[in-house]
Design an enzyme around this catalytic site. Sequence first.
Site, mmCIF file in Angstrom:
data_model
loop_
_atom_site.group_PDB
_atom_site.id
_atom_site.type_symbol
_atom_site.label_atom_id
_atom_site.label_comp_id
_atom_site.label_asym_id
_atom_site.label_seq_id
_atom_site.Cartn_x
_atom_site.Cartn_y
_atom_site.Cartn_z
ATOM 1 N N GLU A 11 -5.672 -7.868 10.299
ATOM 2 C CA GLU A 11 -4.576 -9.031 10.426
ATOM 3 C C GLU A 11 -3.475 -8.377 11.155
ATOM 4 O O GLU A 11 -2.536 -9.088 11.710
ATOM 5 C CB GLU A 11 -4.161 -9.316 8.736
ATOM 6 C CG GLU A 11 -3.208 -8.427 8.357
ATOM 7 C CD GLU A 11 -3.786 -7.104 7.957
ATOM 8 O OE1 GLU A 11 -2.995 -6.126 7.433
ATOM 9 O OE2 GLU A 11 -4.898 -6.811 7.943
ATOM 10 N N CYS A 16 -9.415 -1.997 3.561
ATOM 11 C CA CYS A 16 -8.491 -0.968 3.255
ATOM 12 C C CYS A 16 -8.979 -0.564 1.653
ATOM 13 O O CYS A 16 -10.013 0.071 1.513
ATOM 14 C CB CYS A 16 -6.916 -1.180 3.289
ATOM 15 S SG CYS A 16 -5.987 0.427 3.309
ATOM 16 N N HIS A 39 -6.688 -2.521 9.323
ATOM 17 C CA HIS A 39 -6.017 -3.704 9.046
ATOM 18 C C HIS A 39 -6.346 -4.783 10.151
ATOM 19 O O HIS A 39 -5.289 -4.724 11.318
ATOM 20 C CB HIS A 39 -4.544 -3.586 8.754
ATOM 21 C CG HIS A 39 -4.206 -3.139 7.447
ATOM 22 N ND1 HIS A 39 -4.036 -3.876 6.191
ATOM 23 C CD2 HIS A 39 -4.334 -1.994 6.884
ATOM 24 C CE1 HIS A 39 -3.847 -3.375 5.076
ATOM 25 N NE2 HIS A 39 -3.859 -1.832 5.706
ATOM 26 N N SER A 59 0.822 -1.285 -0.064
ATOM 27 C CA SER A 59 0.188 0.089 0.060
ATOM 28 C C SER A 59 0.929 1.414 -0.161
ATOM 29 O O SER A 59 0.337 2.247 -0.381
ATOM 30 C CB SER A 59 -0.911 0.103 1.236
ATOM 31 O OG SER A 59 -1.954 -1.281 1.064
#
Length: 379
Positions: free
Chosen positions: A356, A271, A354, A51
């Site tokens: 994760e 995202c 995020h 990103s």
Amino acid sequence: MINPYKKNAKLVLSNGIVFPGFFFGASGTAIGEIVFNTGMTGYQEVITDPSYYGQILTFTYPEIGNTGINFEDSESNINVKGIIVRNFSSNSSNWRSKKNFNEWLVEKNIIGLYGIDTRALVKILRSNGSMNGVLTSEDRTLESCLKIINETPKMEGLNLSKVVSIKQQYLWQNHTETDFDVRKIYSEKPNTLKVVAIDFGIKKSILNRFVSHGCEILVLPAQSSLNDVLSNKPDGIFFSNGPGDPSSVTEGIDLARSLIEYGEIPMFGICLGHQIFGLALGGSTYKLPFGHRGLNHPCGKNSQIEITSQNHGFAIDPNSLSKDIVKITHYNLNDNTVAGLEVNNKPIFSVQYHPEAGPGPHDSDYLFKKFVSLMLERC
């Protein structure tokens, strides 16, 4: 510890401000959008997050590199164009370290700048917004640097996901090696759930968390068609994170729109994937002044708060979403931007942050379990 071999380098911003300093890592010149991350740990994961493609990253934490580089924490083979730090450590001291930070930057061709006042730089970015800049260790004049900047497109309108996405599909079956691995929860499930993930710049740790929650992941390129997805008969579909302007990812928006209309398969977006869902649902996005990049952003609604990890420069306009179609489930509590949504009466949801990432808290890992539960209900 500061590198004793000081070699001059500088950062030139598009507004003409110059930050003279010293370079480490690779030498040369990098051009990109100057952004900042407020995290105190995890610099290896941050530098390799797709990103950040097309950007030069400023770390607000004053010293970077002291834990070296290991072979497990890189999120991808995609890197930032350059990094800016107050100090960098030429010594590594960590039991997991396998490589010197500076050597790794040279291998990855990442230019580093140190010895500048990063607080002053961040104040400029917060006041004026993220902007393009040149980071160079070469003997370039201010005029030549500004010429490069003026010839470089801004982030708005750039579809960078097609650059970082894979060209060929692959199967992912690795899992997270952590003490919150939850595969045992799903051990009685007769078959592994099959998830098709659309790669707009996906992070390795997202794939690992899916496997830890009992999924097998087939990763497809960003420009995959509806038939490419449905022909694999997935139990669920995932839209990943990625770089660039979400409104420019037209193939992904069209794919999301078609899948949402199909509406029978659980879908999850993170995202950029979240922003693509918003656009596919008739919403619009806009560029944030300096984005959200850090490890401690509070998100929630109705007194339910999560501490989240974030990395994005665009957001969904809440006024562009129809309440008849979509429900906003989370807000960023720092500025009330949209941080989560659900499609009404369909097993489809997304978040701007995020889940994760585990920078300390694991507040958001339940979202993977939510996705798995939606798939199990339909198996």
